[in-house]
Write a protein that holds these residues in place. Sequence first.
Motif, PDB file in Angstrom:
ATOM      1  N   PRO A  39       1.047  -1.181  -0.631  1.00 19.13           N
ATOM      2  CA  PRO A  39       0.215  -0.241  -0.042  1.00 19.13           C
ATOM      3  C   PRO A  39       0.698   0.976   0.003  1.00 19.13           C
ATOM      4  CG  PRO A  39      -0.453  -1.495   1.968  1.00 19.13           C
ATOM      5  CD  PRO A  39       0.501  -2.258   1.472  1.00 19.13           C
ATOM      6  N   LYS A  40       0.325   2.637  -0.651  1.00 16.66           N
ATOM      7  CA  LYS A  40       1.078   3.250  -0.607  1.00 16.66           C
ATOM      8  C   LYS A  40       1.641   4.382   0.631  1.00 16.66           C
ATOM      9  CE  LYS A  40       1.743   3.524  -5.438  1.00 16.66           C
ATOM     10  NZ  LYS A  40       1.761   1.747  -5.543  1.00 16.66           N
ATOM     11  N   GLU A  41       0.549   3.628   1.360  1.00 12.96           N
ATOM     12  CA  GLU A  41       0.598   4.568   3.088  1.00 12.96           C
ATOM     13  C   GLU A  41       1.350   4.313   4.252  1.00 12.96           C
ATOM     14  OE1 GLU A  41      -3.292   2.699   3.263  1.00 12.96           O
ATOM     15  OE2 GLU A  41      -2.384   3.456   1.495  1.00 12.96           O
ATOM     16  N   PHE A  42       1.969   2.555   3.325  1.00 14.25           N
ATOM     17  CA  PHE A  42       2.506   1.949   4.186  1.00 14.25           C
ATOM     18  C   PHE A  42       4.015   2.503   4.908  1.00 14.25           C
ATOM     19  CE2 PHE A  42       4.889  -1.937   5.535  1.00 14.25           C
ATOM     20  CZ  PHE A  42       3.713  -2.526   6.586  1.00 14.25           C
ATOM     21  N   PRO A  43       4.652   2.203   5.716  1.00 13.92           N
ATOM     22  CA  PRO A  43       6.329   2.929   6.259  1.00 13.92           C
ATOM     23  C   PRO A  43       7.191   2.395   5.658  1.00 13.92           C
ATOM     24  CG  PRO A  43       5.176   1.835   8.122  1.00 13.92           C
ATOM     25  CD  PRO A  43       3.781   2.212   6.534  1.00 13.92           C
ATOM     26  N   LEU A  44       7.628   3.510   5.300  1.00 12.06           N
ATOM     27  CA  LEU A  44       9.713   2.821   4.379  1.00 12.06           C
ATOM     28  C   LEU A  44       9.958   3.907   4.800  1.00 12.06           C
ATOM     29  CD1 LEU A  44       8.559   3.319   0.764  1.00 12.06           C
ATOM     30  CD2 LEU A  44       8.243   1.267   2.413  1.00 12.06           C
ATOM     31  N   LEU A  45      11.369   3.000   5.726  1.00 14.40           N
ATOM     32  CA  LEU A  45      12.707   3.566   6.038  1.00 14.40           C
ATOM     33  C   LEU A  45      13.824   3.175   4.961  1.00 14.40           C
ATOM     34  CD1 LEU A  45      13.209   2.395   9.810  1.00 14.40           C
ATOM     35  CD2 LEU A  45      12.353   4.090   9.157  1.00 14.40           C
ATOM     36  N   CYS A  46      14.669   4.291   3.791  1.00 17.22           N
ATOM     37  CA  CYS A  46      15.197   4.268   3.107  1.00 17.22           C
ATOM     38  C   CYS A  46      16.671   5.068   3.069  1.00 17.22           C
ATOM     39  CB  CYS A  46      14.417   4.567   2.081  1.00 17.22           C
ATOM     40  SG  CYS A  46      14.008   6.070   1.502  1.00 17.22           S
ATOM     41  N   PRO A  97      18.797   8.306   1.864  1.00  9.52           N
ATOM     42  CA  PRO A  97      18.250   9.596   1.990  1.00  9.52           C
ATOM     43  C   PRO A  97      17.878   9.857   0.210  1.00  9.52           C
ATOM     44  CG  PRO A  97      19.945  10.255   3.428  1.00  9.52           C
ATOM     45  CD  PRO A  97      19.776   8.745   3.302  1.00  9.52           C
ATOM     46  N   ASP A  98      19.138   9.023  -0.462  1.00 10.61           N
ATOM     47  CA  ASP A  98      19.207   8.886  -1.921  1.00 10.61           C
ATOM     48  C   ASP A  98      17.696   8.562  -2.484  1.00 10.61           C
ATOM     49  OD1 ASP A  98      22.780   9.316  -2.525  1.00 10.61           O
ATOM     50  OD2 ASP A  98      21.927   7.972  -0.894  1.00 10.61           O
ATOM     51  N   ASP A  99      17.574   7.874  -2.039  1.00 12.44           N
ATOM     52  CA  ASP A  99      16.125   6.982  -2.433  1.00 12.44           C
ATOM     53  C   ASP A  99      14.771   8.201  -2.209  1.00 12.44           C
ATOM     54  OD1 ASP A  99      18.009   5.179  -3.498  1.00 12.44           O
ATOM     55  OD2 ASP A  99      17.469   3.581  -2.269  1.00 12.44           O
ATOM     56  N   GLU A 100      14.371   8.468  -1.456  1.00 10.72           N
ATOM     57  CA  GLU A 100      14.096   9.414  -1.323  1.00 10.72           C
ATOM     58  C   GLU A 100      12.836  10.011  -1.879  1.00 10.72           C
ATOM     59  OE1 GLU A 100      11.937  12.825   2.033  1.00 10.72           O
ATOM     60  OE2 GLU A 100      14.202  12.646   1.870  1.00 10.72           O
ATOM     61  N   THR A 101      13.009  10.852  -2.664  1.00 14.13           N
ATOM     62  CA  THR A 101      12.361  11.904  -4.004  1.00 14.13           C
ATOM     63  C   THR A 101      11.654  10.659  -5.173  1.00 14.13           C
ATOM     64  OG1 THR A 101      13.871  13.343  -3.955  1.00 14.13           O
ATOM     65  CG2 THR A 101      12.961  13.056  -5.946  1.00 14.13           C
ATOM     66  N   ARG A 102      12.569   9.117  -5.481  1.00 14.64           N
ATOM     67  CA  ARG A 102      12.386   9.113  -6.074  1.00 14.64           C
ATOM     68  C   ARG A 102      11.314   7.749  -5.653  1.00 14.64           C
ATOM     69  NH1 ARG A 102      15.853   3.734  -8.988  1.00 14.64           N
ATOM     70  NH2 ARG A 102      14.374   2.776 -10.436  1.00 14.64           N
ATOM     71  N   LEU A 103      11.390   7.156  -4.364  1.00  7.97           N
ATOM     72  CA  LEU A 103       9.865   6.307  -3.555  1.00  7.97           C
ATOM     73  C   LEU A 103       8.927   7.409  -3.571  1.00  7.97           C
ATOM     74  CD1 LEU A 103      11.733   4.877  -1.362  1.00  7.97           C
ATOM     75  CD2 LEU A 103      11.415   3.383  -2.826  1.00  7.97           C
ATOM     76  N   ASN A 104       9.138   8.891  -3.562  1.00 10.40           N
ATOM     77  CA  ASN A 104       8.202  10.121  -3.804  1.00 10.40           C
ATOM     78  C   ASN A 104       7.065  10.039  -4.977  1.00 10.40           C
ATOM     79  OD1 ASN A 104       7.803  10.697  -0.953  1.00 10.40           O
ATOM     80  ND2 ASN A 104       9.994  12.038  -1.413  1.00 10.40           N
ATOM     81  N   GLY A 105       7.915   9.706  -6.329  1.00  6.85           N
ATOM     82  CA  GLY A 105       7.841   9.858  -7.719  1.00  6.85           C
ATOM     83  C   GLY A 105       6.844   8.724  -7.362  1.00  6.85           C
ATOM     84  N   GLY A 144       4.516   7.586  -5.893  1.00  7.11           N
ATOM     85  CA  GLY A 144       2.963   7.731  -4.905  1.00  7.11           C
ATOM     86  C   GLY A 144       3.187   6.922  -3.590  1.00  7.11           C
ATOM     87  N   PHE A 145       4.293   6.880  -3.129  1.00  7.84           N
ATOM     88  CA  PHE A 145       4.948   6.688  -1.432  1.00  7.84           C
ATOM     89  C   PHE A 145       4.217   7.507  -1.008  1.00  7.84           C
ATOM     90  CE2 PHE A 145       6.055   2.583  -3.680  1.00  7.84           C
ATOM     91  CZ  PHE A 145       5.684   1.274  -2.636  1.00  7.84           C
ATOM     92  N   LEU A 146       3.725   7.503   0.058  1.00  4.86           N
ATOM     93  CA  LEU A 146       3.506   8.629   0.895  1.00  4.86           C
ATOM     94  C   LEU A 146       3.498   8.486   2.839  1.00  4.86           C
ATOM     95  CD1 LEU A 146      -0.682   8.033   0.299  1.00  4.86           C
ATOM     96  CD2 LEU A 146       0.730  10.305  -1.140  1.00  4.86           C
ATOM     97  N   ASN A 147       4.590   7.480   3.153  1.00  2.00           N
ATOM     98  CA  ASN A 147       5.281   7.205   4.976  1.00  2.00           C
ATOM     99  C   ASN A 147       6.849   6.917   4.269  1.00  2.00           C
ATOM    100  OD1 ASN A 147       5.854   7.901   6.782  1.00  2.00           O
ATOM    101  ND2 ASN A 147       3.732   6.246   7.353  1.00  2.00           N
ATOM    102  N   VAL A 148       7.313   8.085   3.124  1.00  3.01           N
ATOM    103  CA  VAL A 148       9.027   7.636   3.585  1.00  3.01           C
ATOM    104  C   VAL A 148      10.372   8.278   4.374  1.00  3.01           C
ATOM    105  CG1 VAL A 148      10.698   7.678   1.553  1.00  3.01           C
ATOM    106  CG2 VAL A 148       8.499   6.928   0.544  1.00  3.01           C
ATOM    107  N   ASN A 149      10.302   7.624   5.210  1.00  2.00           N
ATOM    108  CA  ASN A 149      10.816   8.286   5.832  1.00  2.00           C
ATOM    109  C   ASN A 149      13.269   8.131   5.937  1.00  2.00           C
ATOM    110  OD1 ASN A 149       9.033   8.770   7.975  1.00  2.00           O
ATOM    111  ND2 ASN A 149       8.165   6.396   7.315  1.00  2.00           N
ATOM    112  N   PRO A 150      13.919   8.864   5.014  1.00  2.00           N
ATOM    113  CA  PRO A 150      14.757   8.656   4.960  1.00  2.00           C
ATOM    114  C   PRO A 150      15.783   9.144   6.251  1.00  2.00           C
ATOM    115  CG  PRO A 150      14.481  10.680   4.264  1.00  2.00           C
ATOM    116  CD  PRO A 150      12.978  10.410   4.736  1.00  2.00           C
ATOM    117  N   ILE A 151      16.400   7.571   6.432  1.00  2.00           N
ATOM    118  CA  ILE A 151      17.749   7.785   7.605  1.00  2.00           C
ATOM    119  C   ILE A 151      18.589   8.337   6.920  1.00  2.00           C
ATOM    120  CG2 ILE A 151      18.784   6.785   9.368  1.00  2.00           C
ATOM    121  CD1 ILE A 151      17.168   4.329   8.735  1.00  2.00           C
ATOM    122  N   TYR A 152      19.188   9.403   7.399  1.00  2.00           N
ATOM    123  CA  TYR A 152      20.568  10.380   7.386  1.00  2.00           C
ATOM    124  C   TYR A 152      21.281  10.185   8.458  1.00  2.00           C
ATOM    125  CZ  TYR A 152      17.360  14.337   4.558  1.00  2.00           C
ATOM    126  OH  TYR A 152      16.756  14.357   3.735  1.00  2.00           O
TER     127      TYR A 152
END
Length: 251
Positions: A79-86, A88-96, A98-106
């Motif tokens: 599901p697009k609202e499912f929480p993802l940890l990633c 930082p380099d992948d945040e924009t791509r994952l948002n693109g 349609g994923f709505l709960n993208v959490n980059p770990i710096y």
Amino acid sequence: MKLQLIRNATMGIEYNKHLFLTDPYFAEKLSMPTYAGKSKNPLVDLPFSTEKIMEGVEIILLSHVHSDHFDQTAQAVIPKEFPLLCQPDDETRLNGKGFLNVNPIYDKCDWKGISINRVYGRHGTGEVLEEMGPSSGYLLKAKGEPTVFWAGDTVLCDEVKSFLIENKPDIIIVHACGAEWGNHVKIVMDEYQTEELLNLLPQSIVIAVHMESVDHATVSRNRLCKYAKEKGMDKNKLLIPQDGEVIDITI
């Protein structure tokens, strides 16, 4: 800590009473293009349905978003609202996508009593490293649990060695299939680097995954087992699970 290898780098990791899913690769057998010109991918079926795999999963942890680590099938199922940890380099791509709960770990984050530290690996060397792009590993810590480091797609580079020597994790999960890219350049660890890792941190338990599922791999489970036996590696310190197998470790 309980780990269930599903296929490739897809694992269910139960840690501090919470269930992570790593690098979901849900494609049907032989439904995706070749990486090495040998066969379509993945080489084997999933051991379970995607519904069963997702059962109880609370969050997804991504080392990077190559097609054998977060494929289109998984992107459609999750599901697009499912929480993802990633990373930082992948945040924009994952948002693109349609994923709505993208959490980059710096560098570090805390999630439900679990400390998660991220470190960049090296997904190859030389020009291949630039082509592969960044990939990250993660260290999990929680009270009453063994410390667990999942290396992700990386060779045993100086950055990873330094991180491991500093943190001395109880458990190290490595991608040990010796996958190659370009002119036979290793882009993840092989049997020799797995041995080096065991020698570097003899107190740690090493779990070898990401094997026998993609056509650019060079190291099978049998090959790693044979090499480990020849070199006298401690079979209690090197674990090589089959797809679907559960490993339960209490330290």
